[in-house]
Every structure is written in C-alpha cells, then in structure tokens.
Design an enzyme around this catalytic site. Structure first.
Site, PDB file in Angstrom:
ATOM      1  N   LYS A 112       0.866  -1.185   0.000  1.00 14.25           N
ATOM      2  CA  LYS A 112       0.000   0.000   0.000  1.00 14.25           C
ATOM      3  C   LYS A 112       0.899   1.231   0.000  1.00 14.25           C
ATOM      4  O   LYS A 112       2.076   1.163   0.355  1.00 14.25           O
ATOM      5  CB  LYS A 112      -0.901   0.025   1.232  1.00 14.25           C
ATOM      6  CG  LYS A 112      -2.247   0.696   1.008  1.00 14.25           C
ATOM      7  CD  LYS A 112      -3.198  -0.216   0.250  1.00 14.25           C
ATOM      8  CE  LYS A 112      -4.600   0.373   0.221  1.00 14.25           C
ATOM      9  NZ  LYS A 112      -5.572  -0.570  -0.354  1.00 14.25           N
ATOM     10  N   GLY A 113       0.326   2.359  -0.361  1.00 13.60           N
ATOM     11  CA  GLY A 113       1.121   3.581  -0.352  1.00 13.60           C
ATOM     12  C   GLY A 113       0.324   4.767  -0.827  1.00 13.60           C
ATOM     13  O   GLY A 113      -0.910   4.725  -0.892  1.00 13.60           O
TER      14      GLY A 113
END
Length: 427
Positions: A112-113
């Site tokens: 994720k980011g």
C-alpha cells in the site's frame, strides 16, 4: 464522539491490524518464526520529490510505498492521495492487503502507499505532474511482476494511466508493451478491464446478498446507510437499490443526508460528481447532524470511507443488524467487541471489499495474456470467485463457531503459513 470529518487515526489503525493478526496467530498456533516474519513489513519506501506548480513555484512532496509480504506472489495494493497518508497508515493497509489477497486465493502479496496531499488543492495538470514524478521516484520499487499498484482513496483510472505511461517510458521500446500491467485499474482504452470501476462496490453488494441468502432472506425492502459516497459507496448503493434495497442516509466529510422515503442514487451521483465528491447541498434529502448517522434505524450499515470510524465510543449507537465493511479497517477491535456482543454481524473488509483486488487480478491476467474480456464475462467471473470465497469463510464460521473476521483471518494466515512451511525460509 464520532469522527465527523472522516479522519482516521493512523497509528491506532496499525494497532488494529496487529491486534487482529496476533489474536488469530494465537488462536491457530501459528509457527513463532512465521509470526515474526508476518508481524513486520518487508520494505518501507519513502521518497521526497520536487514538482513545479502552475504558478512556477516548486513544492516538495512525500510519497510512500510499503511492501508487507510477497510469499504468495508480487506485492499488490492501492495508492491513495490523502492528508492522512504516512508510513504507519501504509503499513496497516499493506498488511490488510496481504490477508485480503490470501483469503481470495490470489497469487499476490500485500502492499500500500500514496502521497500525503489533498488532491482538491491541485489542478489536473499539477496532479499529473505529481503522479508522474512520484512514479519516477519509485523507480524499480514497482513492476508488473514485483509490485502492482491500483486505485485507492482519491486516485482513479486516470491516475493509473499516468503511472503506467511514465513507468513504460523508462523502458526500452521493445520492453514497453511487456510492462502495461505494472498497474491495474487503468482506463479500458489503455489496457483496463471492463467493469473494474465497479468491482469493489459490486463485491460489497454481493457479499451482503450472499449473507442474507444464507439466512433465507432477500434484499427486497432492506434499508441501508452508507458512509462515504466515492467509488465504493456509489456502486454498492447502485447494486443494492437495483436489487430492491432502500438507501436511507449517506455521510461524507462535508454533510450527512437522510430521507426516510429513500435517496435516489443516480441523482446523488449527478449532484456530487461536479462538486469533487461532495454530497452537501443535495435537494433530495435533508441534512442532519453527523452524530446522528450511526444511530439511524436501518438493516445494513456500510462504512465505505476511511479507517477507525466505528469505535467503542459509537458502536453502541448502531441499530443495523449487519455492518458490511466497504472501507479498509473501518472498525477498531473495541468497537467490534461491542457490535458482536449485541449480535450484529460484521462482514470484514478482507472479504467484503475484496472484489476490487479480484478485479485487479483479472485485469493483470488480461494484460499478461493479451486477452480482452467483456463486461458480462468479468462480472460473471467476479461473482463466481466472490461466492467461492464467501462460502469458504461461512464454512469456517460454522466449523470454528466464531465471528466472520476471525474465520476470514484463519483462512488467510493459514494459507501463507502453508506456503512458508512447504518452501522453507531462506537461510
């Protein structure tokens, strides 16, 4: 007090996912060595990059990509543009993605980011430059067989098209066509999958439908309320209403709307789209106090905004008999304890909103194999896969005599443990 501006507490969200993991690890007697591996992320990437704004000034942005685990396949997970994005939020969301892809039986890990910005403060041209510069800064930390981003909060098909084009432009001419699947959720004309835009919302709807079917009920006449009217909230609402359910209330960061006779989903979408997603000012419903939202009489509550919205401080208000988690981590452990003690069924995020990553897998396969799938074929495949995953969890609920989240976690973590046990751990 309810978090009226839909702000998620980042550190406590990480505490939530660790709490859920450790509870399940102890329950199934997870190998201590594997527990150590899964309790930490593999990589935490932070990049700072300059972008020239429309006024000629340069701003420095901070982007994140956290890769939790890839035991089952390439890292997979969204990129969000939101002020709450930081490394702790990304760590929590990446870990949830690992469990989600494992539960769905996909050959993926979790990542994720995103970027810590409010995209409403930037022009389309600025957002394009920010996105392309972020992609360039990430470099080989992403890739079609390594880490495959997708849309998330405040990102969309256009964002993915910019990322794909930028990434492909860094390759030699002979390699470019082989890298189209570096991201999923692209526009259909740029290698995207027909139906990917509605996959997550369709999954929320379908798991709700399957739960009621397992109880010998239909959705006809069921009432529901939705927190968040973005991509997930809209599509879930659309499919539910088409199946006979009634939308009573919608809440976003700007307003809480209620109509006892039902809210028109198409009209609300028409109102909110030109307003950058705001439902405020919609004439087809009255605006009520945000603190009243969770306490509204209804059958189904769909939190489809951000994390940690349902807590021990407001869970006692909820009158719905089903909470379907359209968002990632919308319920903290203490809030869930309250819900379960009151006999409320919680369809956990890693099951309820898994339609998105399943759709992403289909798009990845489509690009990889040079195929083109039609909308009806995609939704049929999606429905079949979601039904299979739902039945797996339902079976574990009955076999273990436990709640739906614990059952889902048992399946997800056990699959990863099996992979480690079969392959061993590199010395």
């Amino acid at each position: 007090m309810m978090i009226t501006k839909l702000e998620e507490k980042k550190q406590s969200m990480y505490d939530t996912v660790l709490n859920q993991f450790e509870k399940t690890a102890d329950l199934i007697g997870l190998n201590p060595n594997i527990k150590k591996i899964l309790s930490l992320t593999n990589n935490e990437i932070i990049v700072h990059f300059p972008v020239k704004m429309d006024n000629g000034k340069v701003e420095i942005f901070t982007g994140y990509r956290v890769q939790h685990n890839n035991a089952l396949g390439p890292y997979k997970g969204g990129l969000r543009y939101h002020p709450t994005v930081d490394v702790d939020a990304a760590k929590a969301l990446a870990m949830w993605m690992t469990w989600k892809t494992s539960l769905a039986g996909l050959p993926y890990g979790g990542a994720k980011g995103g970027i810590q910005i409010d995209p409403r403060n930037y022009s389309l041209g600025e957002l394009e430059r920010i996105t392309r510069r972020f992609t360039y800064a990430l470099g080989e930390n992403i890739g079609p067989e390594h880490d495959i981003p997708a849309p998330d909060v405040n990102t969309n098909a256009q964002t993915m098209a910019w990322i794909a084009d930028t990434y492909m432009s860094t390759k030699s001419p002979s390699e470019r066509s082989q890298n189209q699947h570096v991201v999923t959720g692209k526009p259909v004309g740029s290698g995207g999958l027909e139906g990917r835009d509605r996959a997550t919302g369709f999954g929320v709807y379908h798991t709700i439908k399957l739960l009621h079917r397992s109880r010998g009920e239909t959705l006809e006449g069921k009432t529901f309320i939705v927190q968040g009217f973005g991509n997930v909230g809209y599509w879930a609402s659309k499919f539910l209403v088409e199946d006979g359910a009634i939308l009573l209330a919608v809440q976003d960061a700007h307003a809480t709307l209620y109509n006892a006779e039902g809210i028109s989903v198409p009209h609300l979408l028409e109102h909110s789209s030109p307003r950058k997603g705001s439902i405020k000012g919609f004439e087809g419903a009255k605006e009520i106090d945000p603190d009243e939202f969770f306490g509204l009489e209804c059958d189904i509550l769909i939190p489809a905004a951000l994390g940690n919205q349902i807590t021990e401080e407001n869970a006692f208000k909820i009158k719905a008999t089903v909470v379907a988690e359209g968002a990632n981590g919308p319920t903290n452990p203490e809030g869930e304890e309250v819900l379960l003690s009151r006999g409320i069924t919680v369809i956990p995020d890693i099951l309820c909103n898994s339609g998105g990553v399943i759709g992403s897998y289909f798009e990845w396969l489509q690009n990889r194999n040079g195929e083109l799938w039609q909308m009806d074929e995609v939704l049929e495949k999606l429905e079949k896969k979601l039904t299979q995953v739902f039945k797996n969890v339902e079976g574990a609920v009955k076999e273990k005599n436990t709640d739906w989240r614990t059952a889902a976690y048992i399946i997800a973590i056990s699959r990863i443990e099996l992979a480690y046990n079969q392959r061993g751990i590199f010395p």
